[in-house]
Scaffold this motif. Sequence first.
Motif, mmCIF file in Angstrom:
data_model
loop_
_atom_site.group_PDB
_atom_site.id
_atom_site.type_symbol
_atom_site.label_atom_id
_atom_site.label_comp_id
_atom_site.label_asym_id
_atom_site.label_seq_id
_atom_site.Cartn_x
_atom_site.Cartn_y
_atom_site.Cartn_z
ATOM 1 N N GLU A 182 48.818 58.392 40.724
ATOM 2 C CA GLU A 182 48.395 58.521 42.113
ATOM 3 C C GLU A 182 48.141 57.149 42.719
ATOM 4 O O GLU A 182 48.465 56.892 43.892
ATOM 5 C CB GLU A 182 47.140 59.386 42.191
ATOM 6 N N ALA A 183 47.547 56.231 41.934
ATOM 7 C CA ALA A 183 47.282 54.886 42.442
ATOM 8 C C ALA A 183 48.572 54.127 42.730
ATOM 9 O O ALA A 183 48.628 53.298 43.641
ATOM 10 C CB ALA A 183 46.434 54.115 41.431
ATOM 11 N N ASN A 184 49.619 54.439 41.993
ATOM 12 C CA ASN A 184 50.901 53.768 42.197
ATOM 13 C C ASN A 184 51.786 54.495 43.200
ATOM 14 O O ASN A 184 52.934 54.106 43.408
ATOM 15 C CB ASN A 184 51.649 53.648 40.866
ATOM 16 N N GLY A 185 51.239 55.561 43.784
ATOM 17 C CA GLY A 185 52.012 56.324 44.765
ATOM 18 C C GLY A 185 53.093 57.179 44.154
ATOM 19 O O GLY A 185 54.055 57.551 44.828
ATOM 20 N N GLU A 186 52.955 57.514 42.897
ATOM 21 C CA GLU A 186 53.941 58.346 42.220
ATOM 22 C C GLU A 186 53.424 59.770 42.111
ATOM 23 O O GLU A 186 52.229 60.031 42.240
ATOM 24 C CB GLU A 186 54.233 57.788 40.818
ATOM 25 N N ALA A 187 54.354 60.677 41.858
ATOM 26 C CA ALA A 187 53.959 62.074 41.674
ATOM 27 C C ALA A 187 53.213 62.206 40.359
ATOM 28 O O ALA A 187 53.626 61.652 39.327
ATOM 29 C CB ALA A 187 55.195 62.975 41.681
#
Length: 264
Positions: A182-187
């Motif tokens: 989530e912090a890396n903007g991934e699912a």
Amino acid sequence: MSDTSSGQVLDPKRPWLTDERELPGHMNWLHTLFDPTGESPRLHFTRAWTLLFTLQTIVILVPFAIATVVNFAGGDGSPIGTFGVYATPVVFVITTLISYIIHSRRLNDAGKWPILALVPLVPLLLALAAFMATAMGEIQKYDQRFEQRQQYLADPDAYLERQLQESREAQAAARQRAAEAEANGEAAPQQRRGPPPGGRGQADQGGGVDKPLPPKAETVLKASLPTIQRIMIPLSALIAIWSLLWVARVPFFGTYPGDPDYRA
């Protein structure tokens, strides 16, 4: 060989027979089914092939049909179904080996390459290889369950606590991976549900370590034997087409000994 042009009929019940060797009375079932060095004309091969096909069909369909009827009637058809599970591979192995013999005899008679008789053995070899691979996997699973049960019986509370701790650690690791994603903007990766906090761990989540294990041989065979059916049935069906359309007809394909236009 008979002269059909003179009006003579070899067998009034089978007027299509033009080769005296093919008369049913000339067929030796013992040699046809168990002597790969001899020769079999087309009718003898077809009769033997039909016998093997009938045996395979009976052992596949009858036990499971009876078990289904018994279950619908409110009884317990599982023993009959289990008999089918064990009987089908045995019959398949025997009939396939005999199929090699009758194909070899037919190809000898037709003057074709006898090594083609190995074709019917291909499904059996593939099925046995898949059976062995499946059985080895099932043996490993059983041994693992057996070892877990021994640990559980030695100290049930310690075993359940250890399973619960491992479950909590796995859930914590999954939550950490989800947070990083989530912090890396991934699912976020999908998390596998585990036992609820304070639960009893895998022992009550399908591990079955608190229950006696069934016999090892029975467990492995029940899981592995159906592999033989799943491979042999479709492949044998394809080879059956080859057997009937080519092996049973070579080398004449519609022109047979005794026909007026037959040329040896």
